[in-house]
Motif scaffolding. Structure first.
Motif, PDB file in Angstrom:
ATOM      1  N   MET A   1       0.833  -1.208   0.000  1.00  0.00           N
ATOM      2  CA  MET A   1       0.000   0.000   0.000  1.00  0.00           C
ATOM      3  C   MET A   1       0.867   1.258   0.000  1.00  0.00           C
ATOM      4  O   MET A   1       0.528   2.253  -0.645  1.00  0.00           O
ATOM      5  CB  MET A   1      -0.945   0.017   1.206  1.00  0.00           C
ATOM      6  N   GLU A   2       1.997   1.214   0.714  1.00  0.00           N
ATOM      7  CA  GLU A   2       2.904   2.362   0.719  1.00  0.00           C
ATOM      8  C   GLU A   2       3.457   2.618  -0.678  1.00  0.00           C
ATOM      9  O   GLU A   2       3.565   3.766  -1.110  1.00  0.00           O
ATOM     10  CB  GLU A   2       4.052   2.138   1.697  1.00  0.00           C
ATOM     11  N   VAL A   3       3.791   1.548  -1.400  1.00  0.00           N
ATOM     12  CA  VAL A   3       4.332   1.691  -2.750  1.00  0.00           C
ATOM     13  C   VAL A   3       3.270   2.249  -3.694  1.00  0.00           C
ATOM     14  O   VAL A   3       3.532   3.174  -4.458  1.00  0.00           O
ATOM     15  CB  VAL A   3       4.861   0.336  -3.273  1.00  0.00           C
ATOM     16  N   VAL A   4       2.066   1.700  -3.633  1.00  0.00           N
ATOM     17  CA  VAL A   4       1.001   2.106  -4.547  1.00  0.00           C
ATOM     18  C   VAL A   4       0.545   3.547  -4.290  1.00  0.00           C
ATOM     19  O   VAL A   4       0.260   4.282  -5.220  1.00  0.00           O
ATOM     20  CB  VAL A   4      -0.195   1.131  -4.453  1.00  0.00           C
ATOM     21  N   THR A   5       0.512   3.952  -3.030  1.00  0.00           N
ATOM     22  CA  THR A   5       0.034   5.296  -2.701  1.00  0.00           C
ATOM     23  C   THR A   5       1.154   6.330  -2.630  1.00  0.00           C
ATOM     24  O   THR A   5       0.881   7.531  -2.583  1.00  0.00           O
ATOM     25  CB  THR A   5      -0.708   5.303  -1.355  1.00  0.00           C
ATOM     26  N   LYS A   6       2.394   5.859  -2.571  1.00  0.00           N
ATOM     27  CA  LYS A   6       3.567   6.726  -2.397  1.00  0.00           C
ATOM     28  C   LYS A   6       3.443   7.537  -1.107  1.00  0.00           C
ATOM     29  O   LYS A   6       3.744   8.720  -1.053  1.00  0.00           O
ATOM     30  CB  LYS A   6       3.777   7.638  -3.602  1.00  0.00           C
ATOM     31  N   ARG A   7       2.940   6.886  -0.078  1.00  0.00           N
ATOM     32  CA  ARG A   7       2.790   7.495   1.245  1.00  0.00           C
ATOM     33  C   ARG A   7       3.310   6.524   2.291  1.00  0.00           C
ATOM     34  O   ARG A   7       3.160   5.328   2.159  1.00  0.00           O
ATOM     35  CB  ARG A   7       1.328   7.821   1.536  1.00  0.00           C
ATOM     36  N   ARG A   8       3.873   7.074   3.343  1.00  0.00           N
ATOM     37  CA  ARG A   8       4.395   6.261   4.443  1.00  0.00           C
ATOM     38  C   ARG A   8       3.279   5.899   5.404  1.00  0.00           C
ATOM     39  O   ARG A   8       2.289   6.615   5.528  1.00  0.00           O
ATOM     40  CB  ARG A   8       5.489   7.022   5.203  1.00  0.00           C
ATOM     41  N   GLN A   9       3.460   4.820   6.096  1.00  0.00           N
ATOM     42  CA  GLN A   9       2.504   4.386   7.112  1.00  0.00           C
ATOM     43  C   GLN A   9       2.342   5.455   8.187  1.00  0.00           C
ATOM     44  O   GLN A   9       1.293   5.585   8.790  1.00  0.00           O
ATOM     45  CB  GLN A   9       2.993   3.061   7.717  1.00  0.00           C
ATOM     46  N   THR A  10       3.376   6.237   8.401  1.00  0.00           N
ATOM     47  CA  THR A  10       3.388   7.210   9.493  1.00  0.00           C
ATOM     48  C   THR A  10       3.253   8.655   9.017  1.00  0.00           C
ATOM     49  O   THR A  10       3.729   9.560   9.692  1.00  0.00           O
ATOM     50  CB  THR A  10       4.699   7.068  10.291  1.00  0.00           C
ATOM     51  N   ASP A  11       2.607   8.896   7.874  1.00  0.00           N
ATOM     52  CA  ASP A  11       2.394  10.267   7.409  1.00  0.00           C
ATOM     53  C   ASP A  11       1.727  11.100   8.498  1.00  0.00           C
ATOM     54  O   ASP A  11       0.716  10.698   9.056  1.00  0.00           O
ATOM     55  CB  ASP A  11       1.496  10.297   6.163  1.00  0.00           C
ATOM     56  N   GLU A  12       2.292  12.268   8.792  1.00  0.00           N
ATOM     57  CA  GLU A  12       1.743  13.126   9.852  1.00  0.00           C
ATOM     58  C   GLU A  12       0.321  13.572   9.551  1.00  0.00           C
ATOM     59  O   GLU A  12      -0.507  13.670  10.438  1.00  0.00           O
ATOM     60  CB  GLU A  12       2.632  14.354  10.041  1.00  0.00           C
ATOM     61  N   GLU A  13       0.037  13.833   8.277  1.00  0.00           N
ATOM     62  CA  GLU A  13      -1.294  14.313   7.889  1.00  0.00           C
ATOM     63  C   GLU A  13      -2.379  13.337   8.343  1.00  0.00           C
ATOM     64  O   GLU A  13      -3.374  13.730   8.936  1.00  0.00           O
ATOM     65  CB  GLU A  13      -1.337  14.482   6.373  1.00  0.00           C
ATOM     66  N   ARG A  14      -2.185  12.063   8.079  1.00  0.00           N
ATOM     67  CA  ARG A  14      -3.168  11.052   8.475  1.00  0.00           C
ATOM     68  C   ARG A  14      -3.112  10.765   9.971  1.00  0.00           C
ATOM     69  O   ARG A  14      -4.132  10.535  10.599  1.00  0.00           O
ATOM     70  CB  ARG A  14      -2.952   9.758   7.699  1.00  0.00           C
ATOM     71  N   CYS A  15      -1.912  10.763  10.538  1.00  0.00           N
ATOM     72  CA  CYS A  15      -1.779  10.474  11.974  1.00  0.00           C
ATOM     73  C   CYS A  15      -2.513  11.516  12.807  1.00  0.00           C
ATOM     74  O   CYS A  15      -3.083  11.195  13.849  1.00  0.00           O
ATOM     75  CB  CYS A  15      -0.309  10.402  12.371  1.00  0.00           C
ATOM     76  N   ASN A  16      -2.508  12.763  12.359  1.00  0.00           N
ATOM     77  CA  ASN A  16      -3.235  13.814  13.078  1.00  0.00           C
ATOM     78  C   ASN A  16      -4.736  13.567  13.050  1.00  0.00           C
ATOM     79  O   ASN A  16      -5.458  14.024  13.918  1.00  0.00           O
ATOM     80  CB  ASN A  16      -2.912  15.192  12.487  1.00  0.00           C
ATOM     81  N   GLU A  17      -5.205  12.842  12.039  1.00  0.00           N
ATOM     82  CA  GLU A  17      -6.624  12.503  11.936  1.00  0.00           C
ATOM     83  C   GLU A  17      -6.905  11.116  12.519  1.00  0.00           C
ATOM     84  O   GLU A  17      -7.993  10.577  12.343  1.00  0.00           O
ATOM     85  CB  GLU A  17      -7.062  12.539  10.467  1.00  0.00           C
ATOM     86  N   ASN A  18      -5.921  10.530  13.199  1.00  0.00           N
ATOM     87  CA  ASN A  18      -6.018   9.179  13.774  1.00  0.00           C
ATOM     88  C   ASN A  18      -6.337   8.117  12.732  1.00  0.00           C
ATOM     89  O   ASN A  18      -7.098   7.196  12.981  1.00  0.00           O
ATOM     90  CB  ASN A  18      -7.049   9.132  14.912  1.00  0.00           C
ATOM     91  N   LEU A  19      -5.743   8.247  11.553  1.00  0.00           N
ATOM     92  CA  LEU A  19      -5.924   7.265  10.491  1.00  0.00           C
ATOM     93  C   LEU A  19      -4.586   6.619  10.166  1.00  0.00           C
ATOM     94  O   LEU A  19      -3.606   7.312   9.934  1.00  0.00           O
ATOM     95  CB  LEU A  19      -6.449   7.925   9.214  1.00  0.00           C
ATOM     96  N   ASP A  20      -4.558   5.282  10.160  1.00  0.00           N
ATOM     97  CA  ASP A  20      -3.369   4.641   9.619  1.00  0.00           C
ATOM     98  C   ASP A  20      -3.595   4.462   8.120  1.00  0.00           C
ATOM     99  O   ASP A  20      -4.675   4.751   7.595  1.00  0.00           O
ATOM    100  CB  ASP A  20      -3.060   3.320  10.333  1.00  0.00           C
ATOM    101  N   LEU A  21      -2.592   4.019   7.408  1.00  0.00           N
ATOM    102  CA  LEU A  21      -2.667   3.921   5.958  1.00  0.00           C
ATOM    103  C   LEU A  21      -3.810   3.004   5.517  1.00  0.00           C
ATOM    104  O   LEU A  21      -4.548   3.320   4.594  1.00  0.00           O
ATOM    105  CB  LEU A  21      -1.329   3.418   5.406  1.00  0.00           C
ATOM    106  N   ARG A  22      -3.977   1.884   6.199  1.00  0.00           N
ATOM    107  CA  ARG A  22      -5.021   0.925   5.847  1.00  0.00           C
ATOM    108  C   ARG A  22      -6.413   1.549   5.997  1.00  0.00           C
ATOM    109  O   ARG A  22      -7.252   1.437   5.105  1.00  0.00           O
ATOM    110  CB  ARG A  22      -4.899  -0.323   6.720  1.00  0.00           C
ATOM    111  N   LYS A  23      -6.645   2.245   7.095  1.00  0.00           N
ATOM    112  CA  LYS A  23      -7.947   2.895   7.302  1.00  0.00           C
ATOM    113  C   LYS A  23      -8.180   4.012   6.289  1.00  0.00           C
ATOM    114  O   LYS A  23      -9.291   4.191   5.795  1.00  0.00           O
ATOM    115  CB  LYS A  23      -8.041   3.462   8.722  1.00  0.00           C
TER     116      LYS A  23
END
Length: 130
Positions: free
Chosen positions: A90-112
């Motif tokens: 998923m990280e490769v396909v989305t070009k986003r890290r599991q720990t992106d701050e933008e999503r972490c601030n919204e309490n979302l991990d990459l899978r969610k």
């Protein structure tokens, strides 16, 4: 990703007793001079000699890459490595890290975040360069 999947397949099915890596993450996938991926760092891997399907342990992997049941109950199985591989894919396909701050601030991990994106459009999730 194919080379690392073949390495994981070898760990799980290439021996009489399966080996579970327990800490698959991008930092543990190493590239050689020909850009061929190799699975590395077997520091917390487990050999499933007794049940061959699962084992209980108190050793933890890296948060964000471990399955919820491994983190909460200590259950180790080949399925956990498959889950970790899925997160890396998923990280490769989305070009986003599991720990992106933008999503972490919204309490979302990459899978969610990806699951919620199914409700909108998947093309907003996939890396535009793909």
């Amino acid at each position: 990703m194919l080379d690392s999947a073949m390495g994981i397949e070898y760990l799980h099915h290439g021996h009489i007793t399966p080996i579970v890596h327990c800490d698959l993450k991008p930092a543990n996938i190493l590239l050689d001079d020909d850009m061929v991926a190799h699975v590395g760092d077997f520091g917390i891997s487990k050999i499933l000699a007794v049940s061959k399907f699962m084992e209980y342990t108190e050793t933890l992997g890296t948060l964000g890459y471990i399955t919820p049941e491994y983190g909460s109950e200590g259950i180790v199985s080949p399925s956990g490595d498959v889950y970790s591989y899925g997160i890396m894919l998923m990280e490769v396909v989305t070009k986003r890290r599991q720990t992106d701050e933008e999503r972490c601030n919204e309490n979302l991990d990459l899978r969610k975040w990806i699951t919620q994106s199914f409700l909108v459009t998947m093309m907003d999730v996939v890396d535009v360069n793909l």
